[in-house]
Design an enzyme around this catalytic site. Structure first.
Site, mmCIF file in Angstrom:
data_model
loop_
_atom_site.group_PDB
_atom_site.id
_atom_site.type_symbol
_atom_site.label_atom_id
_atom_site.label_comp_id
_atom_site.label_asym_id
_atom_site.label_seq_id
_atom_site.Cartn_x
_atom_site.Cartn_y
_atom_site.Cartn_z
ATOM 1 C CG HIS A 29 -8.361 -70.306 -72.011
ATOM 2 N ND1 HIS A 29 -8.561 -71.596 -72.449
ATOM 3 C CD2 HIS A 29 -9.284 -69.537 -72.644
ATOM 4 C CE1 HIS A 29 -9.565 -71.607 -73.325
ATOM 5 N NE2 HIS A 29 -10.019 -70.378 -73.454
ATOM 6 C CG HIS A 263 -9.624 -64.877 -72.586
ATOM 7 N ND1 HIS A 263 -10.144 -66.054 -73.086
ATOM 8 C CD2 HIS A 263 -10.427 -64.548 -71.552
ATOM 9 C CE1 HIS A 263 -11.198 -66.417 -72.382
ATOM 10 N NE2 HIS A 263 -11.395 -65.512 -71.446
ATOM 11 C CD GLU A 414 -37.458 -74.301 -64.743
ATOM 12 O OE1 GLU A 414 -38.695 -74.232 -64.794
ATOM 13 O OE2 GLU A 414 -36.699 -73.307 -64.862
ATOM 14 C CG HIS A 476 -46.790 -76.030 -70.607
ATOM 15 N ND1 HIS A 476 -46.634 -74.806 -71.195
ATOM 16 C CD2 HIS A 476 -46.796 -75.810 -69.266
ATOM 17 C CE1 HIS A 476 -46.568 -73.866 -70.258
ATOM 18 N NE2 HIS A 476 -46.659 -74.455 -69.074
#
Length: 663
Positions: A29, A263, A414, A476
Site C-alpha cells: 500500500h 491505495h 467487549e 447467552h
C-alpha cells in the site's frame, strides 16, 4: 501548501522508499505512506521522544500506526531515524522471514510497539498505552521527581474510524481524560472501493468532540500548521486530541494521487519514474537516499541524549525512593514479586483444605482477594458485568476516580476493552485482566486473537460458561466458544472444575510471560474434588488423573469444569475406570510424552469425554472409536438442571457410554 522545499524533500524520502519497496515486492500500500509523509516528518523529527539505539527505553513516547496497511511508512521512519533496520531489510518487504512484513508486527523490526492491520485495533491499543502511562505515572511519580512522562502518538485512517472498536475505545479515552494521547487522522477520502463519501459521511469532528476529545483541523501537507496543532495537543492535558489532517493519498504520483489506484497496489515502474520527477527527486536508482537526507532524519544522538537525561532523573529517584524504583523495574521487566509463587501455593493449599462448593466465578473472586494484594501490577476490568463476572476484589480502586487505581470500569465495550488491555500489556508495568460472559467473547474475538499473536500476558476472564447458566437461553449460552478459544494458537484456555483448579489457573496465567490465558468460569456451584498434594501439583500441567482406576484400567473418562462432577459420579458406579480432569488442554499438550502417556495410556482405547460445550474438540483425545458427550446444537431457555437432562449431559449418559465401549 506552504511547506518549504527542503522540508518537503526530507519527507519525500518516505515517499520514495515506500513506492520502491512496494514495487519490488509487487504488493503493498504505497498511498498512505506517501500521503502521510509530511505528518510523519513533523511528529518523528520534532516531537517523538525515542532512542533508536535502545528501542525499549522505558520512558519513550509510543507510536502506533493504526492504519497498518501503510506499514512502509513505519519501516521507512525506523530506517531513516537510525533503528537496526537496514536498506536491505526494506528491500525484503513482505518476503518470508523478513523484518518488514506486510503489516507492522511486534517482534520483527525494532521500534514496532504493536501489531496492527486489523483496522481500529491500533487506535484501541494506543488508548491502552495512554491509560497505562497515566496510571503508572500516578502510581510512581513524586512531586519532586517525575519518571513516567511520555506521550502516545497514533496515525489512523478512514477504515479505523469505520470499525466499531474505534468508537468503543475512543469514547472511553475521552471519559478517562487521556490527555497524552494524540491521534492524527489521515483524512484522504479514499479507501479500496473508491471515494468514501458514499459510505462514510460521519461528522468525525463532532463525533470526537462528543467523546470529550479536543479536535483540530489542519492541512496534512503543511508542516507549519501540523507543528502548531501538535503543540496545541500537548498543551491540552485533560483531553485526548484528534488532529484531522486533510491529505492527498499517493501524493506525488502524477496519475494516481488522490485515487484508489494508489491505495493497495504498486504504482508501476513507469509511474514511479514520473513520480520521482514530480517530487524533484534526482536520484533515479531505487532505494537511493542521499547522505544529507539521512543526516536530517538521524535521531540516534538526540535519542541518546534524551534517554541519558532521563537516566539522571531516574538515578535521583533510585537514591531517594529505592523501594519504588526497584518495584518499577520489576514491573517493567514483567517479573512477579519474589514471594508471589510461595504465597500463591500457600493459598492453593488452604483452598484445598477449605473444600468449598461454590461457582468457579466465585472461586475466581476469592483468588483475586488473595492474589490482588500481592500484585500491584494488576489492572483489572469488566465490560459492565463486575457483579456477575466477580472481578472486583477488596482492594480495587477505579481509575476513573483515582488515577493511581487498579480497576477499569469498561462499560459495555467487549471489543474495545480487550484491545485496550492489549495496549496496556504492551506498554509494560501491568498485568491486565478483563472480563465478560463467555458468549460475548465473540464481540472481542479478534482482539483475543491479537493477544495471542503478539504473545501478550492478558488474562481473559469469561463467566457463565455453558448451558448451565440456565434461563437466559441460547443467546447467552455458549456452545462453540470454548473450542474456538482452544483452537487459537498460543492461548491457554482454562476451564477449572472447582476452587483449587481455579486458583491454579490464576497462578499459571499470572506467571506465564509468553502469552495470554482465558479462564472459563461457571455461574452455578461446582462440587469440590478431593486431591492429594501430588495431584494439586499436577493441575498446573493441564491434565491429570483425578481418580485412579480400581483394578485393571479399562476405560478413561476425560472431563472439564462442571462436568468433572458428572465424571466422578459415574466413576463411583464403574470398575476399571479412571477420571482425567483436563482444565487446560494446551498445557497438557506441552508436557513431555512420558507424562501424557502416564495420564492417557495409548493402549486404552475406551475413552469418553464429557463437556457441556461443542463435541468436536474432543475427538483428538478420545479417537474416532471413543465417545463425546456434549453439545452439537444451541441451548434452550430453562433451569440448568432441566437443560443438562434434556441434552443428555448426565451421569447416566457417561456410565452408559463407558459400558458400551467396554462391553
Amino acid at each position: 501548501m506552504t511547506t518549504p522545499l527542503n522540508e518537503r524533500r526530507i519527507a519525500n524520502a518516505i515517499r520514495v522508499l515506500a513506492m520502491d519497496a512496494v514495487q519490488q515486492a509487487n504488493s503493498g500500500h504505497p498511498g498512505a505512506p506517501m500521503g502521510m509523509a509530511d505528518i510523519a516528518d513533523v511528529v518523528w523529527r520534532e516531537f517523538l521522544d525515542h532512542n533508536p539505539t535502545n528501542p525499549q527505553w522505558a520512558n519513550r513516547d509510543r507510536f502506533v500506526l493504526s492504519n497498518g496497511h501503510g506499514s512502509m511508512l513505519h519501516y521507512a521512519l525506523l530506517h531513516l531515524t537510525g533503528y537496526d533496520l537496514s536498506l536491505e531489510d526494506l528491500k525484503q518487504f513482505r518476503q518470508l522471514h523478513s523484518k518488514t512484513p506486510g503489516h507492522p508486527e511486534l517482534g520483527y523490526a525494532p521500534g514496532i510497539e504493536t501489531t496492527t492491520g486489523p483496522l481500529g485495533q491500533g487506535i484501541a491499543n494506543a488508548v491502552g498505552f495512554a491509560l497505562a502511562e497515566k496510571t503508572l505515572a500516578a502510581q510512581f511519580n513524586k512531586e519532586d521527581l517525575s519518571i513516567i512522562d511520555h506521550y502516545t502518538y497514533t496515525f489512523l485512517g478512514d477504515g479505523c474510524l469505520m470499525e466499531g472498536v474505534s468508537h468503543e475505545a475512543c469514547s472511553l479515552a475521552g471519559t478517562l481524560g487521556l490527555g497524552k494521547l494524540i491521534a492524527y487522522y489521515d483524512d484522504n477520502g479514499i479507501s479500496i472501493d473508491g471515494e468514501v463519501e458514499g459510505w462514510f459521511s460521519d461528522d468525525t469532528e463532532q463525533r470526537f468532540k462528543a467523546y470529550g476529545w479536543q479536535v483540530l483541523r489542519v492541512d496534512g501537507h503543511d508542516t507549519a500548521v501540523i507543528r502548531q496543532a501538535t503543540l496545541e495537543a500537548k498543551q491540552e492535558t485533560q483531553k485526548p486530541t484528534l488532529i484531522i489532517c486533510k491529505t492527498v493519498i499517493g501524493l506525488g504520483s502524477p496519475n494516481k494521487q488522490g485515487k484508489e489506484s494508489s491505495h493497495g497496489a504498486p504504482l508501476g515502474v513507469d509511474e514511479i519514474v514520473l513520480t520521482r520527477t514530480a517530487l524533484g527527486w534526482a536520484e533515479t536508482e531505487a532505494f537511493a537516499i542521499p547522505a544529507d537526507i539521512y543526516s536530517a532524519w538521524d535521531a540516534k544522538q538526540q535519542g541518546q541524549k534524551k534517554e541519558a537525561a532521563w537516566n539522571e532523573v531516574f538515578a535521583q529517584y533510585q537514591a531517594k525512593y529505592p523501594t519504588e524504583a526497584a518495584e518499577l523495574l520489576r514491573r517493567m521487566n514483567g517479573d512477579v514479586p519474589a514471594e508471589f509463587i510461595a504465597q500463591a501455593d500457600a493459598f492453593i493449599a488452604q483452598t484445598n483444605e477449605k473444600a468449598e462448593t461454590v461457582a468457579t466465578r466465585k472461586a475466581s473472586q476469592n483468588t483475586l482477594h488473595a492474589f490482588g494484594p500481592l500484585l500491584p501490577e494488576f489492572l483489572g476490568g469488566s465490560a459492565d458485568l463486575a457483579g456477575s463476572n466477580l472481578t472486583l476484589w477488596k482492594g480495587c480502586q477505579g481509575v476513573q476516580d483515582n488515577p493511581a487505581g487498579n480497576y477499569v470500569y469498561y462499560g459495555v465495550r467487549e471489543f474495545g476493552m480487550t484491545a485496550i488491555a492489549n495496549g496496556v500489556a504492551l506498554h509494560g508495568g501491568f498485568i491486565p485482566y478483563v472480563a465478560t460472559f463467555l458468549m460475548f467473547m465473540e464481540y472481542a474475538r479478534n482482539a483475543v486473537r491479537m493477544s495471542a499473536l503478539m504473545k501478550q500476558r492478558v488474562i481473559h476472564v469469561y463467566t457463565h460458561d455453558s448451558i448451565g447458566l440456565g434461563e437466559d437461553g441460547p443467546t447467552h449460552q455458549p456452545i462453540e466458544q470454548i473450542a474456538s478459544l482452544r483452537n487459537t494458537p498460543n492461548l491457554n484456555t482454562w476451564r477449572p472444575a472447582d476452587t483449587v483448579e481455579t486458583a491454579v489457573a490464576w497462578k499459571s496465567s499470572i506467571i506465564r510471560k509468553d502469552g495470554p490465558s482465558a479462564l472459563i468460569l461457571s455461574r452455578q456451584n461446582l462440587a469440590f474434588q478431593t486431591r492429594t498434594a501430588e495431584q494439586i501439583a499436577d493441575v498446573a500441567k493441564g491434565g491429570y488423573v483425578l481418580a485412579a482406576e480400581k483394578g485393571e484400567l479399562k476405560a478413561i473418562i476425560i472431563a472439564t469444569g462442571s462436568e468433572v462432577e458428572l465424571a466422578m459420579q459415574a466413576y463411583a458406579q464403574l470398575e476399571g475406570v479412571r477420571v482425567v480432569s483436563m482444565p487446560c488442554a494446551e498445557e497438557f499438550m506441552k508436557q513431555d510424552a512420558a507424562y501424557r502417556e502416564h495420564v492417557l495410556p495409548t493402549n486404552i482405547r475406551a475413552r469418553v469425554a464429557v463437556e457441556a460445550a461443542h463435541v468436536d474438540y474432543w475427538w483428538k483425545f478420545v479417537g474416532l472409536d471413543g465417545k463425546v458427550i456434549g453439545m452439537s446444537t444451541y441451548g434452550e431457555s430453562a433451569p440448568a438442571k432441566a437443560l443438562f437432562e434434556h441434552f443428555g449431559i448426565t451421569t447416566q449418559a457417561v456410565v452408559d457410554a463407558v459400558k458400551e465401549l467396554t462391553a
